[in-house]
Design a protein around this motif. Sequence first.
Motif, PDB file in Angstrom:
ATOM      1  N   TYR A 112       0.694  -1.284  -0.391  1.00 58.30           N
ATOM      2  CA  TYR A 112       0.400  -0.041  -0.161  1.00 58.30           C
ATOM      3  C   TYR A 112       0.843   1.777  -0.302  1.00 58.30           C
ATOM      4  CZ  TYR A 112      -3.454   3.189   1.646  1.00 58.30           C
ATOM      5  OH  TYR A 112      -4.801   4.648   2.030  1.00 58.30           O
ATOM      6  N   GLU A 134       2.707   1.801  -3.384  1.00 60.79           N
ATOM      7  CA  GLU A 134       2.346   1.917  -4.599  1.00 60.79           C
ATOM      8  C   GLU A 134       1.515   3.185  -4.371  1.00 60.79           C
ATOM      9  OE1 GLU A 134       2.144  -0.126  -7.173  1.00 60.79           O
ATOM     10  OE2 GLU A 134       3.199  -1.086  -6.719  1.00 60.79           O
ATOM     11  N   CYS A 169      -0.626   4.466  -2.581  1.00 64.97           N
ATOM     12  CA  CYS A 169      -1.990   4.374  -2.130  1.00 64.97           C
ATOM     13  C   CYS A 169      -2.562   5.980  -1.597  1.00 64.97           C
ATOM     14  CB  CYS A 169      -2.356   3.342  -1.799  1.00 64.97           C
ATOM     15  SG  CYS A 169      -2.440   1.337  -2.590  1.00 64.97           S
ATOM     16  N   CYS A 186      -3.417   9.580  -2.163  1.00 63.57           N
ATOM     17  CA  CYS A 186      -4.838   9.346  -2.627  1.00 63.57           C
ATOM     18  C   CYS A 186      -6.100   9.102  -1.591  1.00 63.57           C
ATOM     19  CB  CYS A 186      -5.801   9.139  -3.953  1.00 63.57           C
ATOM     20  SG  CYS A 186      -5.277   9.192  -5.508  1.00 63.57           S
ATOM     21  N   HIS A 187      -5.229   8.101  -0.780  1.00 66.14           N
ATOM     22  CA  HIS A 187      -6.537   8.076   0.442  1.00 66.14           C
ATOM     23  C   HIS A 187      -5.744   8.308   2.231  1.00 66.14           C
ATOM     24  CE1 HIS A 187      -8.860   5.677  -2.518  1.00 66.14           C
ATOM     25  NE2 HIS A 187      -7.693   5.023  -3.032  1.00 66.14           N
ATOM     26  N   GLY A 219      -9.524  10.793  -2.770  1.00 58.85           N
ATOM     27  CA  GLY A 219      -9.778   9.968  -2.608  1.00 58.85           C
ATOM     28  C   GLY A 219     -10.841   9.389  -1.909  1.00 58.85           C
ATOM     29  N   LEU A 255     -10.431   5.060   3.230  1.00 59.43           N
ATOM     30  CA  LEU A 255     -10.710   3.690   3.706  1.00 59.43           C
ATOM     31  C   LEU A 255     -10.721   3.042   5.243  1.00 59.43           C
ATOM     32  CD1 LEU A 255      -7.731   2.551   0.746  1.00 59.43           C
ATOM     33  CD2 LEU A 255     -10.517   3.191   0.846  1.00 59.43           C
ATOM     34  N   ILE A 282     -13.057  -0.152   5.418  1.00 62.74           N
ATOM     35  CA  ILE A 282     -13.490  -0.333   4.071  1.00 62.74           C
ATOM     36  C   ILE A 282     -13.507  -2.332   4.405  1.00 62.74           C
ATOM     37  CG2 ILE A 282     -10.373  -1.124   3.327  1.00 62.74           C
ATOM     38  CD1 ILE A 282     -13.482   0.188   0.976  1.00 62.74           C
ATOM     39  N   TYR A 333     -11.992  -4.477  -7.570  1.00 59.33           N
ATOM     40  CA  TYR A 333     -11.919  -3.333  -8.149  1.00 59.33           C
ATOM     41  C   TYR A 333     -10.422  -2.573  -8.656  1.00 59.33           C
ATOM     42  CZ  TYR A 333     -13.489   1.750  -7.281  1.00 59.33           C
ATOM     43  OH  TYR A 333     -13.707   3.405  -7.365  1.00 59.33           O
ATOM     44  N   VAL A 364     -18.495   4.656  -6.963  1.00 62.61           N
ATOM     45  CA  VAL A 364     -18.656   3.696  -5.844  1.00 62.61           C
ATOM     46  C   VAL A 364     -18.576   4.159  -4.681  1.00 62.61           C
ATOM     47  CG1 VAL A 364     -17.436   1.503  -6.590  1.00 62.61           C
ATOM     48  CG2 VAL A 364     -16.019   3.323  -5.361  1.00 62.61           C
ATOM     49  N   TYR A 378     -15.165  12.721  -6.932  1.00 65.94           N
ATOM     50  CA  TYR A 378     -13.950  12.338  -7.158  1.00 65.94           C
ATOM     51  C   TYR A 378     -13.312  13.037  -8.479  1.00 65.94           C
ATOM     52  CZ  TYR A 378     -14.390  10.904  -2.266  1.00 65.94           C
ATOM     53  OH  TYR A 378     -14.075  10.912  -0.235  1.00 65.94           O
ATOM     54  N   LEU A 419     -10.496  13.504  -9.276  1.00 66.12           N
ATOM     55  CA  LEU A 419      -9.117  12.165  -9.500  1.00 66.12           C
ATOM     56  C   LEU A 419      -9.276  10.927  -9.629  1.00 66.12           C
ATOM     57  CD1 LEU A 419      -5.901  13.299  -7.940  1.00 66.12           C
ATOM     58  CD2 LEU A 419      -6.765  14.192  -9.837  1.00 66.12           C
ATOM     59  N   MET A 436      -9.220   6.753  -9.859  1.00 68.98           N
ATOM     60  CA  MET A 436      -8.968   5.680  -9.137  1.00 68.98           C
ATOM     61  C   MET A 436      -7.490   5.208 -10.154  1.00 68.98           C
ATOM     62  SD  MET A 436      -8.505   3.335  -6.352  1.00 68.98           S
ATOM     63  CE  MET A 436      -7.516   1.590  -6.605  1.00 68.98           C
ATOM     64  N   TYR A 485      -4.823  -1.124 -10.824  1.00 66.50           N
ATOM     65  CA  TYR A 485      -3.434  -2.005 -10.525  1.00 66.50           C
ATOM     66  C   TYR A 485      -3.306  -3.450 -11.452  1.00 66.50           C
ATOM     67  CZ  TYR A 485      -2.340   2.163  -7.922  1.00 66.50           C
ATOM     68  OH  TYR A 485      -2.290   4.016  -7.440  1.00 66.50           O
ATOM     69  N   LEU A 519      -2.948  -6.753  -0.590  1.00 72.14           N
ATOM     70  CA  LEU A 519      -2.921  -5.419  -0.516  1.00 72.14           C
ATOM     71  C   LEU A 519      -4.683  -5.680  -0.469  1.00 72.14           C
ATOM     72  CD1 LEU A 519      -2.081  -3.477  -3.192  1.00 72.14           C
ATOM     73  CD2 LEU A 519      -1.785  -2.480  -1.424  1.00 72.14           C
ATOM     74  N   LEU A 572      -6.418  -4.389   3.242  1.00 76.53           N
ATOM     75  CA  LEU A 572      -7.976  -3.511   2.932  1.00 76.53           C
ATOM     76  C   LEU A 572      -8.958  -4.542   4.553  1.00 76.53           C
ATOM     77  CD1 LEU A 572      -7.576  -1.950  -0.151  1.00 76.53           C
ATOM     78  CD2 LEU A 572      -6.863  -0.691   1.541  1.00 76.53           C
TER      79      LEU A 572
HETATM   80  C1  HEC Z   1      -4.809   9.695  -7.812  1.00 78.01           C
HETATM   81  C2  HEC Z   1      -5.681   9.059  -6.518  1.00 78.01           C
HETATM   82  C3  HEC Z   1      -5.428   7.572  -6.002  1.00 78.01           C
HETATM   83  C4  HEC Z   1      -4.607   7.016  -5.752  1.00 78.01           C
HETATM   84  C5  HEC Z   1      -3.266   6.585  -6.178  1.00 78.01           C
HETATM   85  C6  HEC Z   1      -5.339   5.215  -5.187  1.00 78.01           C
HETATM   86  N1  HEC Z   1      -6.729   5.317  -5.555  1.00 78.01           N
HETATM   87 FE1  HEC Z   1      -8.625   3.862  -4.762  1.00 78.01          FE
HETATM   88  N2  HEC Z   1      -9.233   5.620  -5.760  1.00 78.01           N
HETATM   89  C7  HEC Z   1      -9.346   7.018  -6.007  1.00 78.01           C
HETATM   90  C8  HEC Z   1     -10.816   7.158  -5.887  1.00 78.01           C
HETATM   91  C9  HEC Z   1     -10.942   8.655  -6.014  1.00 78.01           C
HETATM   92  C10 HEC Z   1     -11.428   6.526  -5.964  1.00 78.01           C
HETATM   93  C11 HEC Z   1     -13.004   6.789  -5.648  1.00 78.01           C
HETATM   94  C12 HEC Z   1     -13.565   6.515  -6.289  1.00 78.01           C
HETATM   95  C13 HEC Z   1     -14.910   7.279  -7.218  1.00 78.01           C
HETATM   96  O1  HEC Z   1     -16.255   6.659  -5.971  1.00 78.01           O
HETATM   97  O2  HEC Z   1     -15.677   7.777  -7.788  1.00 78.01           O
HETATM   98  C14 HEC Z   1     -11.236   5.415  -5.120  1.00 78.01           C
HETATM   99  C15 HEC Z   1     -11.682   4.424  -4.590  1.00 78.01           C
HETATM  100  C16 HEC Z   1     -10.448   3.434  -3.877  1.00 78.01           C
HETATM  101  C17 HEC Z   1     -11.527   1.563  -3.147  1.00 78.01           C
HETATM  102  C18 HEC Z   1     -13.231   1.680  -3.194  1.00 78.01           C
HETATM  103  C19 HEC Z   1     -13.472   2.661  -2.278  1.00 78.01           C
HETATM  104  C20 HEC Z   1     -15.161   1.878  -1.591  1.00 78.01           C
HETATM  105  O3  HEC Z   1     -15.764   2.843  -0.721  1.00 78.01           O
HETATM  106  O4  HEC Z   1     -15.312   0.896  -1.415  1.00 78.01           O
HETATM  107  C21 HEC Z   1     -10.456   1.136  -2.841  1.00 78.01           C
HETATM  108  C22 HEC Z   1     -10.458   0.089  -2.029  1.00 78.01           C
HETATM  109  C23 HEC Z   1      -8.835   2.317  -3.696  1.00 78.01           C
HETATM  110  N3  HEC Z   1      -9.378   3.093  -3.911  1.00 78.01           N
HETATM  111  C24 HEC Z   1      -8.215   1.447  -3.032  1.00 78.01           C
HETATM  112  C25 HEC Z   1      -6.691   2.148  -3.179  1.00 78.01           C
HETATM  113  C26 HEC Z   1      -5.749   1.445  -2.985  1.00 78.01           C
HETATM  114  C27 HEC Z   1      -5.111   0.122  -2.639  1.00 78.01           C
HETATM  115  C28 HEC Z   1      -4.963   1.888  -4.403  1.00 78.01           C
HETATM  116  C29 HEC Z   1      -2.539   1.585  -4.335  1.00 78.01           C
HETATM  117  C30 HEC Z   1      -3.011   0.481  -4.696  1.00 78.01           C
HETATM  118  C31 HEC Z   1      -5.564   2.763  -4.494  1.00 78.01           C
HETATM  119  N4  HEC Z   1      -6.664   2.954  -3.917  1.00 78.01           N
HETATM  120  C32 HEC Z   1      -4.998   4.248  -4.965  1.00 78.01           C
HETATM  121  C33 HEC Z   1      -8.244   6.799  -5.556  1.00 78.01           C
HETATM  122  C34 HEC Z   1      -7.248   6.733  -5.859  1.00 78.01           C
END
Ligand code: HEC
Length: 137
Positions: A55, A58, A60, A63-64, A74, A77, A80, A92, A100, A105, A107, A109, A112, A123, A127
Amino acid sequence: MAKSKLSGGEWVVITGSGLIIAFAAIIGSIVYLKPPPVNFIYEETLETAAGEAIYRREGCLSCHEIFGNGASYGPSLDGIGSKRSKEWIIRYLKSPWPGVSAKPYRLRMPSYASLPSSDLEKLAQYLLALKFIQSSD
Ligand code: HEC
């Protein structure tokens, strides 16, 4: 025939008390119906620790947010693992779609899908260990 008449002052007292009782009833039911506070927890194991390392690697958290660490590009988490299944998370991460979370947002997601499946598995383990519990007080 003695008819009891209320004076103006008595009416003020009666309607005033009525308003106070109604107000107390409304506030009382709001307090009573308020959901119990939610606590976020992380159930760490060796597997989840390996997942946390991925995590971080990468990025994550750029954004989270988890337990207040990370950015808010984002959704948070926290908890989650109480919301999503392992299959859902792996699917996902491979091919995410917008919309979701409750909020929109700016940006997106990223996918990967290029990570080895063992990394996606770890990962997901990480989570899934992020749960929420409703405290009883
Ligand atoms: C560039 C920004 C960005 C990065 C980097 C990123 N995410 Fe996200 N992620 C988002 C956004 C924005 C959403 C929400 C999408 C939406 O609902 O429109 C999201 C949604 C999610 C969700 C779903 C959340 C839910 O409520 O169900 C998960 C799980 C998640 N990301 C995990 C990860 C993981 C693990 C990583 C790293 C491997 C990661 N993200 C990297 C931007 C990012």
